[in-house]
Scaffold this active site. Structure first.
Site, short mmCIF file in Angstrom:
data_model
loop_
_atom_site.label_atom_id
_atom_site.label_comp_id
_atom_site.label_asym_id
_atom_site.label_seq_id
_atom_site.Cartn_x
_atom_site.Cartn_y
_atom_site.Cartn_z
N LYS A 36 -3.66 -22.32 -57.63
CA LYS A 36 -3.65 -22.42 -59.09
C LYS A 36 -4.32 -21.15 -59.88
CE LYS A 36 -7.87 -25.36 -59.04
NZ LYS A 36 -8.05 -26.53 -59.13
N ARG A 131 -14.42 -37.53 -61.41
CA ARG A 131 -13.12 -36.61 -61.88
C ARG A 131 -12.15 -37.93 -61.50
NH1 ARG A 131 -10.66 -30.54 -60.90
NH2 ARG A 131 -9.55 -31.69 -59.33
C1 LIG Z 1 -8.63 -26.79 -57.51
C2 LIG Z 1 -8.61 -27.62 -56.60
C3 LIG Z 1 -8.98 -27.69 -55.39
C4 LIG Z 1 -9.30 -26.20 -54.81
O1 LIG Z 1 -10.57 -26.03 -55.09
P1 LIG Z 1 -11.57 -24.59 -54.66
O2 LIG Z 1 -12.92 -25.04 -54.97
O3 LIG Z 1 -10.75 -23.39 -55.24
O4 LIG Z 1 -11.55 -24.82 -53.09
C5 LIG Z 1 -8.79 -28.46 -54.30
N1 LIG Z 1 -8.31 -29.89 -54.76
C6 LIG Z 1 -8.11 -29.95 -55.93
C7 LIG Z 1 -7.67 -31.52 -56.34
C8 LIG Z 1 -8.24 -29.18 -56.91
O5 LIG Z 1 -7.96 -29.27 -58.35
#
Ligand SMILES: *Cc1c(COP(=O)(O)O)cnc(C)c1O
Length: 351
Positions: A36, A131
Site C-alpha cells: 500500500k 483499530r
Molecule cells: C498497513 C498494514 C500492514 C502492514 O504494516 P507494516 O507496519 O507496514 O508492516 C499490515 N496489516 C494491515 C491490516 C495493514 O493495514
C-alpha cells in the site's frame, strides 16, 4: 529525468524480503508483502516475488487491480475491509479480504454467488489496539452467522496491533489469538489455514520464538521496504535501510539571519514558530515541499539540518554554502515514502 526524484533500489528491497521470508519460514510463518505504501508498484511487488513471497496485500482495491492486471504470480489479499461500494471489484480481483462486518460479508456473499465465485475471508479480531476487529466475546456468534453464508469461506483469523495505539504484540496477545483459533476450529469443526499475527511490529515477538506456534502468517510492509521494526523504529540487523533515496536540488542559496524580522503570528500551516537565534546561517532552499514529503521524515548527512517546509519549499541550513543546482540526497521514513510515492512531482527511478 528532471526535478525531484525517488531512487528505488529494487535489489535492496528484494534482499530484505528474502531475508525476512527465510527467517520467518523457519518459524513456520509465511508472509504477505504489503504494497500500500508504494501504491501497488508492480516493479516493487515483483521484487517481493523474486524473494520467494507468493502473497501480496494492499488496502486499496485499485492497487490490487493494477497488480492483478500485471499478471504477477502471487495471491492478492485486500488488507482493509472492503467498502460496500466496491464489493464487486473485491470479489473479482482480490483472492481474499480481511473482514469485520456482517453487512459487508453478506454483500460479498451475494456478489460471489452472482458471479459463481467463492471469496475467501480472514476475520480480524480486536486484541487491544482498538483499530479494526471483532471483539473476542462476539467472535463465536459472528462466525456462526458467517458460515451459513454461501459464496464466502473463512480461511483464517488475524489481528492488527501497534497501529492506532502502539499496543505491543507479545506472548500474551499472540496466545490469545492462538486460543481463539483453536476455539473456532473445535466449535465449528473447520480448519483455519491462516492465523495472521500482525504487521512489522510483530518482528520483535517473532525473533524470540523458539518453536512453531499457532501464528503462521504476518503482513509486512515497512520492515521490508525500510529495513526497520516499527515499535521503536530500530534498524533490523542484516536488512538494508537505504532502499529509497530522495534527491532534490537547491533553488536558492544565501547567508541569512536565523531570527525572523517583524511581528510574528501563525505561519502558513497554523503553527506558531518559536525562533531560535543561531546568528547568520547558510540557508538553502530545495525545490520540494509538504505536498510531496513529510519534512520531519527526512534523514540526511550531518552537514545539513532540515529546518522547515512550506507546501513547495524545503529550507535547510548547512555547514558550508551549497551552490544552486546542487542535488541533495535524503533517506526517508514511512510517512515520506507514502507521500513521495503518490506525488506527481517526484519521479520514480528504479535501479
Ligand atoms: C498497513 C498494514 C500492514 C502492514 O504494516 P507494516 O507496519 O507496514 O508492516 C499490515 N496489516 C494491515 C491490516 C495493514 O493495514
Amino acid at each position: 529525468m528532471n526535478g525531484p526524484r525517488l531512487e528505488i533500489h529494487l535489489d535492496r528491497i528484494r534482499d530484505n524480503a528474502k531475508r525476512l521470508f527465510e527467517d520467518l519460514n523457519q518459524l513456520g510463518i509465511s508472509i504477505t508483502a504489503v504494497t500500500k505504501s508504494v501504491i501497488g508498484s508492480t516493479r516493487i511487488a515483483q521484487s517481493f516475488i523474486d524473494a520467494g513471497i507468493r502473497s501480496l496485500g494492499d488496502s486499496q482495491i485499485d492497487n490490487i487491480i493494477s497488480m492483478k492486471q500485471a499478471k504477477l504470480s502471487a495471491k492478492m489479499l485486500l488488507i482493509r475491509s472492503p467498502l460496500l461500494s466496491q464489493i464487486e471489484s473485491v470479489v473479482r480481483y482480490a483472492d481474499a479480504s480481511v473482514n469485520t462486518e456482517l453487512t459487508i460479508i453478506r454483500a460479498l456473499s451475494q456478489s460471489a454467488l452472482k458471479s459463481g465465485l467463492c471469496h475467501d475471508i480472514i476475520l480480524m479480531v480486536e486484541l487491544g489496539d482498538l483499530r479494526e476487529g471483532v471483539l473476542a466475546v462476539d467472535l463465536l456468534p459472528f462466525i456462526r452467522q458467517v458460515i451459513q453464508l454461501p459464496g464466502v469461506k473463512i480461511i483464517g483469523i488475524g489481528a492488527n496491533l501497534a497501529c492506532r495505539n502502539g499496543v505491543i504484540p507479545n506472548e500474551k496477545n499472540m496466545q490469545e489469538l492462538s486460543y481463539l483459533a483453536n476455539l473456532i476450529e473445535e466449535t465449528f469443526l473447520i480448519k483455519l489455514e491462516i492465523v495472521s499475527g500482525g504487521n512489522s511490529a510483530n518482528l520483535n515477538w517473532a525473533k524470540q520464538l523458539r518453536q512453531h506456534s499457532r501464528i503462521n502468517h504476518l503482513r509486512l510492509g515497512e520492515s521490508i521496504l525500510l529495513g526497520c521494526e516499527t515499535l521503536y523504529r530500530q534498524p533490523i540487523h542484516s536488512l538494508n535501510t537505504n532502499a529509497f533515496t530522495l534527491i532534490t536540488e537547491v533553488i536558492e542559496s544565501n547567508t541569512k539571519p536565523s531570527l525572523p524580522r517583524g511581528e510574528c503570528a501563525q505561519n502558513a500551516f497554523g503553527e506558531v514558530i518559536v525562533p531560535f537565534d543561531q546568528g547568520n546561517v547558510y540557508q538553502s532552499i530545495l525545490g520540494i515541499g509538504r505536498q510531496d514529503i513529510d519534512f520531519e521524515g527526512l534523514v540526511c548527512s550531518t552537514e545539513i539540518s532540515v529546518m522547515a517546509a512550506s507546501s513547495d519549499h524545503l529550507i535547510i541550513y548547512s555547514k558550508a554554502p551549497i551552490p544552486i543546482g546542487t542535488e541533495v540526497a535524503f533517506q526517508i521514513n514511512y510517512n515520506t515514502l507514502l507521500r513521495t510515492m503518490i506525488s506527481p512531482f517526484v519521479s520514480k527511478k528504479f535501479l
